[in-house]
Design a protein around this motif. Structure first.
Motif, short mmCIF file in Angstrom:
data_model
loop_
_atom_site.label_atom_id
_atom_site.label_comp_id
_atom_site.label_asym_id
_atom_site.label_seq_id
_atom_site.Cartn_x
_atom_site.Cartn_y
_atom_site.Cartn_z
N ILE A 214 0.85 -1.20 0.00
CA ILE A 214 0.00 0.00 0.00
C ILE A 214 0.88 1.24 0.00
N ALA A 215 1.92 1.23 0.82
CA ALA A 215 2.82 2.40 0.89
C ALA A 215 3.46 2.66 -0.47
N ARG A 216 3.89 1.60 -1.15
CA ARG A 216 4.50 1.76 -2.48
C ARG A 216 3.49 2.35 -3.46
N ARG A 217 2.24 1.89 -3.37
CA ARG A 217 1.20 2.35 -4.29
C ARG A 217 0.89 3.83 -4.07
N ILE A 218 0.84 4.23 -2.79
CA ILE A 218 0.55 5.64 -2.48
C ILE A 218 1.70 6.53 -2.97
N GLN A 219 2.92 6.05 -2.77
CA GLN A 219 4.08 6.82 -3.23
C GLN A 219 4.02 7.00 -4.75
N ARG A 220 3.75 5.93 -5.43
CA ARG A 220 3.68 5.95 -6.90
C ARG A 220 2.50 6.82 -7.37
N ALA A 221 1.42 6.83 -6.58
CA ALA A 221 0.22 7.58 -6.96
C ALA A 221 0.54 9.07 -7.16
N LYS A 222 1.44 9.59 -6.34
CA LYS A 222 1.76 11.03 -6.43
C LYS A 222 2.35 11.35 -7.80
N THR A 223 3.27 10.51 -8.26
CA THR A 223 3.89 10.72 -9.58
C THR A 223 2.85 10.57 -10.68
N GLU A 224 1.99 9.57 -10.53
CA GLU A 224 0.99 9.32 -11.58
C GLU A 224 0.01 10.48 -11.67
N ILE A 225 -0.46 10.94 -10.52
CA ILE A 225 -1.45 12.03 -10.52
C ILE A 225 -0.84 13.29 -11.15
N ALA A 226 0.45 13.49 -10.91
CA ALA A 226 1.12 14.68 -11.47
C ALA A 226 1.16 14.63 -12.99
N ALA A 227 0.99 13.43 -13.57
CA ALA A 227 1.05 13.27 -15.02
C ALA A 227 -0.33 13.22 -15.67
N ALA A 228 -1.36 13.46 -14.90
CA ALA A 228 -2.73 13.32 -15.43
C ALA A 228 -2.98 14.22 -16.64
N GLY A 229 -2.29 15.35 -16.69
CA GLY A 229 -2.47 16.30 -17.80
C GLY A 229 -2.02 15.76 -19.14
N GLU A 230 -1.29 14.63 -19.16
CA GLU A 230 -0.85 14.04 -20.43
C GLU A 230 -1.99 13.30 -21.14
#
Ligand code: GDP
Ligand code: ADP
Length: 184
Positions: free
Chosen positions: A147-163
């Motif tokens: 879960i911790a890994r997924r939350i960490q990764r979520a931040k990077t993914e959300i930052a790329a939503a504009g693509e």
């Protein structure tokens, strides 16, 4: 909704726990002309997951072989495991005029934007990071560490939503589904 004569590739991306699987299950029930590509993964099956339905569960060696033999349309490492889209099944369906959904993470979606620029790419956002974490905890399918890994990764993914072509907040499920249907 979807022109049944033209096979369309639709990519759905969003952080783990946002509700992609839940949304896609509803879509598939409502639109039998949609097909979900079944991915290959080196992740261990969760209780109840079925080989060939949820994923094709393979060893790292087999995954590596599939990469080398160019059997995957795209692939990526996510939270310590490998995931990829079998190429042939997707190509066959598209050629037959079927519409195919890919439920994949960010790096894979970026690969598809290069190789299939005509694909419709949709990013699903959570109402908040806290709610995302709540959903992952309540789902209770992953260890604390996963879960911790997924939350960490979520931040990077959300930052790329504009693509992506469209972004959509999965706050209320029915509302989100109704909005998603307008995008096809
Ligand atoms: N690039 C890529 N990502 C995938 C593929 N299949 C699944 N994923 C993504 O891998 C991530 C982890 O999937 P999973 O372990 O099933 O966890 P969950 O999304 O939390 O249920 C999710 O973001 C999926 O969308 C694939 O074939 N290729
Ligand atoms: N709109 C929503 N509101 C509240 N909970 C939701 C919503 N959509 C999905 N969930 C729940 O959140 C959890 C994660 O959903 P899931 O579809 O497994 O996400 P993903 O496939 O993106 O990892 C599940 O327990 C699911 O029932």
């Amino acid at each position: 909704m979807i022109d049944s004569k033209t096979g369309q590739l639709i990519v759905i991306t969003g952080p783990s726990g946002v509700g992609k699987g839940t949304i896609i299950r509803s879509l598939l029930q409502k639109y039998p002309q949609l097909h979900l590509s079944v991915s290959v993964t080196t992740r261990s099956p969760r209780p109840g997951e079925v080989h060939g339905k949820d994923y094709f569960f393979v060893t790292r060696d087999r995954f590596q072989q599939m990469v080398q033999q160019q059997e995957l349309l795209e692939w990526a490492e996510f939270a310590g495991n490998f995931y990829g889209t079998p190429r042939l099944a997707v190509q066959d369906k598209i050629q037959q005029g079927e519409n195919v959904l890919l439920e994949i993470e960010l790096e894979g979606a970026r690969q598809i934007s290069q190789t299939f620029p005509q694909a419709l790419r949709i990013f699903i956002l959570p109402p908040s990071l806290q709610e995302l974490e709540n959903r992952l905890r309540n789902r209770a399918t992953d260890s604390q560490e996963a879960i911790a890994r997924r939350i960490q990764r979520a931040k990077t993914e959300i930052a790329a939503a504009g693509e992506f072509h469209h972004t959509l907040i999965n706050d209320n499920l029915d509302r989100a589904l109704a909005e998603l249907e307008t995008l096809f």
